[in-house]
Motif scaffolding. Sequence first.
Motif, short mmCIF file in Angstrom:
data_model
loop_
_atom_site.label_atom_id
_atom_site.label_comp_id
_atom_site.label_asym_id
_atom_site.label_seq_id
_atom_site.Cartn_x
_atom_site.Cartn_y
_atom_site.Cartn_z
N PHE A 81 -4.73 -5.86 2.66
CA PHE A 81 -6.12 -5.92 3.09
C PHE A 81 -7.07 -5.93 1.89
CE2 PHE A 81 -4.70 -1.49 3.06
CZ PHE A 81 -5.69 -0.85 2.30
N LEU A 82 -8.19 -6.56 2.07
CA LEU A 82 -9.26 -6.52 1.08
C LEU A 82 -10.09 -5.27 1.34
CD1 LEU A 82 -10.69 -8.14 -1.22
CD2 LEU A 82 -12.15 -9.12 0.56
N PRO A 83 -10.30 -4.41 0.36
CA PRO A 83 -11.05 -3.17 0.61
C PRO A 83 -12.44 -3.45 1.18
CG PRO A 83 -9.96 -3.07 -1.51
CD PRO A 83 -9.80 -4.48 -1.02
N ASP A 84 -12.78 -2.69 2.20
CA ASP A 84 -14.10 -2.75 2.84
C ASP A 84 -14.88 -1.53 2.37
OD1 ASP A 84 -16.26 -2.36 4.61
OD2 ASP A 84 -15.27 -3.48 6.19
N ILE A 85 -15.89 -1.74 1.54
CA ILE A 85 -16.60 -0.63 0.92
C ILE A 85 -17.29 0.25 1.96
CG2 ILE A 85 -18.39 0.01 -0.74
CD1 ILE A 85 -15.85 -1.18 -1.96
N ASP A 86 -17.91 -0.36 2.97
CA ASP A 86 -18.54 0.43 4.03
C ASP A 86 -17.52 1.29 4.77
OD1 ASP A 86 -21.05 -0.57 3.44
OD2 ASP A 86 -20.92 -2.18 4.91
N TYR A 87 -16.39 0.70 5.05
CA TYR A 87 -15.32 1.42 5.75
C TYR A 87 -14.83 2.61 4.91
CZ TYR A 87 -10.75 2.06 7.99
OH TYR A 87 -9.64 2.58 8.61
N ALA A 125 0.81 -1.21 0.00
CA ALA A 125 0.00 0.00 0.00
C ALA A 125 0.85 1.27 0.00
CB ALA A 125 -0.94 0.01 1.20
N HIS A 126 2.18 1.13 0.15
CA HIS A 126 3.08 2.28 0.05
C HIS A 126 3.54 2.53 -1.38
CE1 HIS A 126 2.85 2.45 4.27
NE2 HIS A 126 3.68 1.48 4.53
N LEU A 127 3.05 1.74 -2.31
CA LEU A 127 3.32 2.00 -3.73
C LEU A 127 2.16 2.82 -4.27
CD1 LEU A 127 4.56 -1.56 -4.80
CD2 LEU A 127 5.92 0.41 -4.05
N TYR A 128 2.34 4.14 -4.29
CA TYR A 128 1.23 5.04 -4.55
C TYR A 128 0.97 5.27 -6.04
CZ TYR A 128 2.29 6.07 0.33
OH TYR A 128 2.55 5.96 1.67
N GLU A 129 2.03 5.34 -6.82
CA GLU A 129 1.92 5.67 -8.24
C GLU A 129 2.06 4.41 -9.09
OE1 GLU A 129 1.07 8.51 -9.16
OE2 GLU A 129 1.80 10.04 -7.77
N LEU A 130 1.46 4.45 -10.28
CA LEU A 130 1.58 3.32 -11.20
C LEU A 130 3.04 3.00 -11.50
CD1 LEU A 130 -1.30 4.10 -13.73
CD2 LEU A 130 -1.18 2.15 -12.18
N ASP A 189 -0.21 7.49 4.48
CA ASP A 189 -1.05 7.32 3.30
C ASP A 189 -0.92 5.90 2.80
OD1 ASP A 189 -1.83 9.97 3.35
OD2 ASP A 189 -0.26 10.63 1.98
N MET A 190 -2.05 5.29 2.44
CA MET A 190 -2.05 3.91 1.97
C MET A 190 -2.89 3.80 0.70
SD MET A 190 -2.40 1.76 5.52
CE MET A 190 -1.72 0.26 4.80
N HIS A 191 -2.31 3.20 -0.33
CA HIS A 191 -3.06 2.95 -1.55
C HIS A 191 -3.99 1.75 -1.33
CE1 HIS A 191 -3.79 2.94 -5.91
NE2 HIS A 191 -3.86 1.64 -5.79
N VAL A 192 -5.20 1.86 -1.80
CA VAL A 192 -6.18 0.79 -1.68
C VAL A 192 -6.17 -0.03 -2.97
CG1 VAL A 192 -8.62 0.23 -1.35
CG2 VAL A 192 -7.60 2.16 -0.12
N PHE A 193 -5.76 -1.28 -2.87
CA PHE A 193 -5.72 -2.16 -4.03
C PHE A 193 -6.99 -3.01 -4.09
CE2 PHE A 193 -1.20 -1.28 -3.65
CZ PHE A 193 -0.79 -1.24 -4.97
N PHE A 194 -7.71 -2.89 -5.19
CA PHE A 194 -8.85 -3.76 -5.41
C PHE A 194 -8.35 -5.05 -6.08
CE2 PHE A 194 -10.74 0.33 -4.76
CZ PHE A 194 -11.89 0.03 -4.03
N PRO A 195 -9.06 -6.16 -5.89
CA PRO A 195 -8.52 -7.47 -6.29
C PRO A 195 -8.06 -7.56 -7.74
CG PRO A 195 -10.39 -7.79 -4.85
CD PRO A 195 -10.31 -6.31 -5.12
N ARG A 196 -8.89 -7.11 -8.69
CA ARG A 196 -8.48 -7.25 -10.10
C ARG A 196 -7.26 -6.38 -10.41
NH1 ARG A 196 -11.62 -10.38 -13.68
NH2 ARG A 196 -12.93 -11.68 -12.33
N GLU A 197 -7.19 -5.23 -9.76
CA GLU A 197 -6.05 -4.34 -9.95
C GLU A 197 -4.76 -5.02 -9.53
OE1 GLU A 197 -4.55 -0.05 -8.07
OE2 GLU A 197 -6.33 -1.07 -7.29
N LEU A 198 -4.78 -5.68 -8.38
CA LEU A 198 -3.59 -6.36 -7.88
C LEU A 198 -3.23 -7.55 -8.78
CD1 LEU A 198 -1.42 -6.59 -5.74
CD2 LEU A 198 -3.04 -7.80 -4.27
#
Length: 267
Positions: free
Chosen positions: A154-160, A124-129, A222-231
């Motif tokens: 972590f798996l993104p929690d949409i409610d969170y 999550a510390h890899l912020y840029e492409l 700051d933490m980048h949020v990775f969604f599954p397909r993106e990762l």
Amino acid sequence: MPYAMGEYYERVSDYDLEYQSQSELDLPFWRELVQRFAPEHILELACGSGRIGLDLLKMPGEQTFTMDGLDIEPDMLKAYCRRVEALEPAIQQRVSLHEGDMTDFHLPRKGQFDLIFLPFNSIAHLYELEQQFGAFRCVYDHLASGGTFVVDTFLPDIDYLSNALNRPSTVYLEDEIASEDFTMLMYTTRKFDPIEQLQHITWTHEKFFENGDNERYLTRLDMHVFFPRELQILFLSAGLQIDAIYGSYDWKPLGKGTRQIVIGRKK
């Protein structure tokens, strides 16, 4: 764009105290992973102060693998070094620590690592492409043929994330931690940027000492949020075949837990 990261890791002893309970969750997973793959050469990216690496080195049995660790924070590596120096010489000889950026590194065992892993949200510390592609490119170059790369985040929690987007000023008591000398309360506020996919986190640490003193300080992260397909696309774009994806440290499938643990292999 400046990102907040370093100050969160500058107080190494507080960081280790805050995450000591994490070891109960993920160390059994990493031990079993090493037993399953039986690597000769391991590289841990964002190795920190050695919470995981040192535990693996002390595994019982005939484990003889070498352990390299890479981290960008010098204070974390100094703490790791001090802990290595307290170990028996036979284990010390198996450890090599390197200060460097995981987006652009060149280590002596390039092309020889059977296992490279990036644990506990550090991706999550890899912020840029460019940083993300750079890290995966370096991993591919350092893996041996057939070598394995494991990412745990972590798996993104949409409610969170919705709460962090719509109520960014809300203050939460996140944790209460006791040590021999003090009790520490941690309050947090989180703001989510849906365009950059970034969580902006601020912690307030309040320490109450046994002698009546107290201390208060802030850290930001700051933490980048990775969604599954993106990762998964990052693995595939680097030429890594995805062998498995788990959703928890007890090897449940993706979606059956709060993690996404991707296991890829250099063909």
